[in-house]
Design an enzyme around this catalytic site. Structure first.
Site, PDB file in Angstrom:
ATOM      1  CB  THR A   1      94.658  98.609  69.775  1.00 13.62           C
ATOM      2  OG1 THR A   1      95.303  97.470  69.210  1.00 13.62           O
ATOM      3  CG2 THR A   1      93.651  99.163  68.798  1.00 13.62           C
ATOM      4  CG  ASP A   2      99.590  96.143  70.345  1.00 15.15           C
ATOM      5  OD1 ASP A   2      98.467  95.611  70.334  1.00 15.15           O
ATOM      6  OD2 ASP A   2     100.519  95.780  69.596  1.00 15.15           O
TER       7      ASP A   2
ATOM      8  CB  THR B   1      92.454  97.731  80.507  1.00 13.24           C
ATOM      9  OG1 THR B   1      92.725  98.436  81.714  1.00 13.24           O
ATOM     10  CG2 THR B   1      93.381  96.548  80.421  1.00 13.24           C
TER      11      THR B   1
ATOM     12  CD  GLN C   1      98.891  89.556  90.112  1.00 10.37           C
ATOM     13  OE1 GLN C   1      98.260  88.558  89.755  1.00 10.37           O
ATOM     14  NE2 GLN C   1     100.079  89.484  90.661  1.00 10.37           N
ATOM     15  CB  CYS C   2      91.508  92.304  90.559  1.00 12.00           C
ATOM     16  SG  CYS C   2      91.671  90.906  91.651  1.00 12.00           S
TER      17      CYS C   2
ATOM     18  CB  THR D   1      96.054  97.880  63.258  1.00 11.24           C
ATOM     19  OG1 THR D   1      96.914  97.043  64.019  1.00 11.24           O
ATOM     20  CG2 THR D   1      95.296  97.042  62.263  1.00 11.24           C
TER      21      THR D   1
HETATM   22  N1  ASP Z   1     100.537  96.429  66.860  1.00  5.55           N
HETATM   23  C1  ASP Z   1      99.506  97.411  66.582  1.00  5.55           C
HETATM   24  C2  ASP Z   1      99.849  98.662  67.330  1.00  5.55           C
HETATM   25  O1  ASP Z   1      99.561  98.782  68.483  1.00  5.55           O
HETATM   26  C3  ASP Z   1      98.175  96.863  66.961  1.00  5.55           C
HETATM   27  C4  ASP Z   1      97.003  97.771  66.654  1.00  5.55           C
HETATM   28  O2  ASP Z   1      97.114  98.918  66.265  1.00  5.55           O
HETATM   29  O3  ASP Z   1      95.865  97.301  66.814  1.00  5.55           O
HETATM   30  O4  ASP Z   1     100.428  99.546  66.771  1.00  5.55           O
END
Ligand code: ASP
Length: 347
Positions: free
Chosen positions: A90-91, A163, A274-275, A15
């Site tokens: 971020t993903d 995470t 999973q926690c 992003t």
């Molecule tokens: N879909 C984007 C990515 O991970 C989301 C982001 O960058 O915040 O490339």
């Protein structure tokens, strides 16, 4: 102005550098535009050079091949720079940070990943703050963090403890089982006692990953058919079971038998909770005793991102040595587990 410190900024996509296409959907664009959005980058007290991957991606398309490309850029430029900033979506940033942490053994320079929730070109973008702080930290002018980290919304986190927790808030990341390493306010204040110890050995970069792994997330009501189809994936080498609480799973015979059959075929099975916070403690409840008995490895307090990348890394680099893979999964290699570091230096 004479600039002593040098940082290499590596753009991979995400992003932070995206623009809207005609349909209104966000898609990545080229690196030069980052300087248009952030002319201040030309005025820092350290030198910034930049480069980008051949293919700029939304990080949902991340694969081990891209990890290899990022690692190669860093390795090639390791001597010439004081630190590295990786601009990343971020993903899957926590996966890439974890993967890089395993790939670089005996790291003595900072590798800081960052990105943003809003594109740099937007007025309210969180990207400006993130990128400037990440560069400052990577320059090593204030303190030296010799590890792979994520800087996001005022916090510096150990990469393999992080995470993504929010698709909406600016503070998109958390590190539940390890404190943040530094915080940016008026000053950037660090907690050096939390950093990885400075290594004495030579830098070693290993770039192989074995993708033949799977994650089986348990839920109440999961059927034998689902478990069976996962454990019988042809050629499967490693399976992570995401269990309940402190590492618990159904005690029914069909479940344990299915795992047992996979393990007899040589599949390595790792138990990860999973926690978000806390650790797997095999045998704390009867609901983990059978898994312990058949040789499922306890993942302790590892994140799922670190678990899957560590498994792929170990299987990829020690393909003929299942015992070693099993042994190293249970040990702390790069600060990913809350236990003493692995003293056995041959990993
Ligand atoms: N879909 C984007 C990515 O991970 C989301 C982001 O960058 O915040 O490339």
């Amino acid at each position: 102005m004479m600039k002593n410190n040098k940082v290499l900024l590596i753009y991979t996509g995400g992003t932070i550098g995206m623009v809207k296409d005609e349909s209104g959907a966000l898609q990545p664009f080229a690196m030069e535009r980052i300087y248009d959005a952030l002319p201040l980058l030309h005025r820092t007290e350290y030198q910034i050079d930049s480069c980008q991957l051949d293919k700029i991606i939304d990080s949902s398309n991340m694969t081990p091949e891209f990890w290899e490309d990022i690692a190669e850029i860093i390795e090639r430029n390791y001597e010439a720079y004081d630190g590295f900033v990786v601009l990343h979506g971020t993903d899957t940033m926590a996966y890439t940070a974890s993967a890089l942490s395993f790939m670089f053994k005996n790291l003595t320079k900072p590798i800081v990943l960052t990105g943003s929730q809003l594109p740099l070109g937007m007025l309210r973008s969180d990207g400006r703050e993130n990128i400037i702080c990440a560069l400052e930290i990577a320059s090593g002018r204030q303190f030296l963090v010799p590890e792979v980290t994520i800087f996001f919304e005022s916090h510096l986190y150990r990469g393999n403890r992080s995470t993504k927790v929010s698709a909406e808030n600016f503070d998109a990341f958390s590190s539940f089982n390890y404190p943040s390493l530094a915080k940016a306010g008026i000053k950037i204040t660090s907690k050096p006692h939390l950093f990885m110890p400075m290594p004495t050995g030579e830098l070693k970069v290993r770039k192989k990953f074995d993708r033949r792994v799977a994650i089986l997330k348990l839920f109440p009501g999961i059927t034998p058919g689902v478990v069976e189809s996962m454990v019988s994936i042809p050629d499967l080498q490693g399976l992570i079971i995401e269990t309940f609480g402190s590492g618990n799973a159904p005690t029914e015979a069909w479940f344990i038998e299915a795992l047992g059959r996979a393990m007899e075929r040589g599949v390595i099975v790792l138990n990860v909770t999973q926690c978000k916070a806390g650790a797997v403690q095999m045998r704390q409840y009867q609901a983990s005793c059978d898994m312990d008995r058949i040789g499922v490895i306890g993942g302790h307090d590892i994140t799922i991102e670190a678990a899957v990348t560590k498994m792929m890394y170990l299987l990829g680099n020690f393909p003929g040595d299942k015992e070693k893979v099993r042994d190293r999964l249970a040990r702390n290699l790069r600060g990913e587990l809350s236990m003493e570091m692995n003293k056995n230096n041959d990993e």
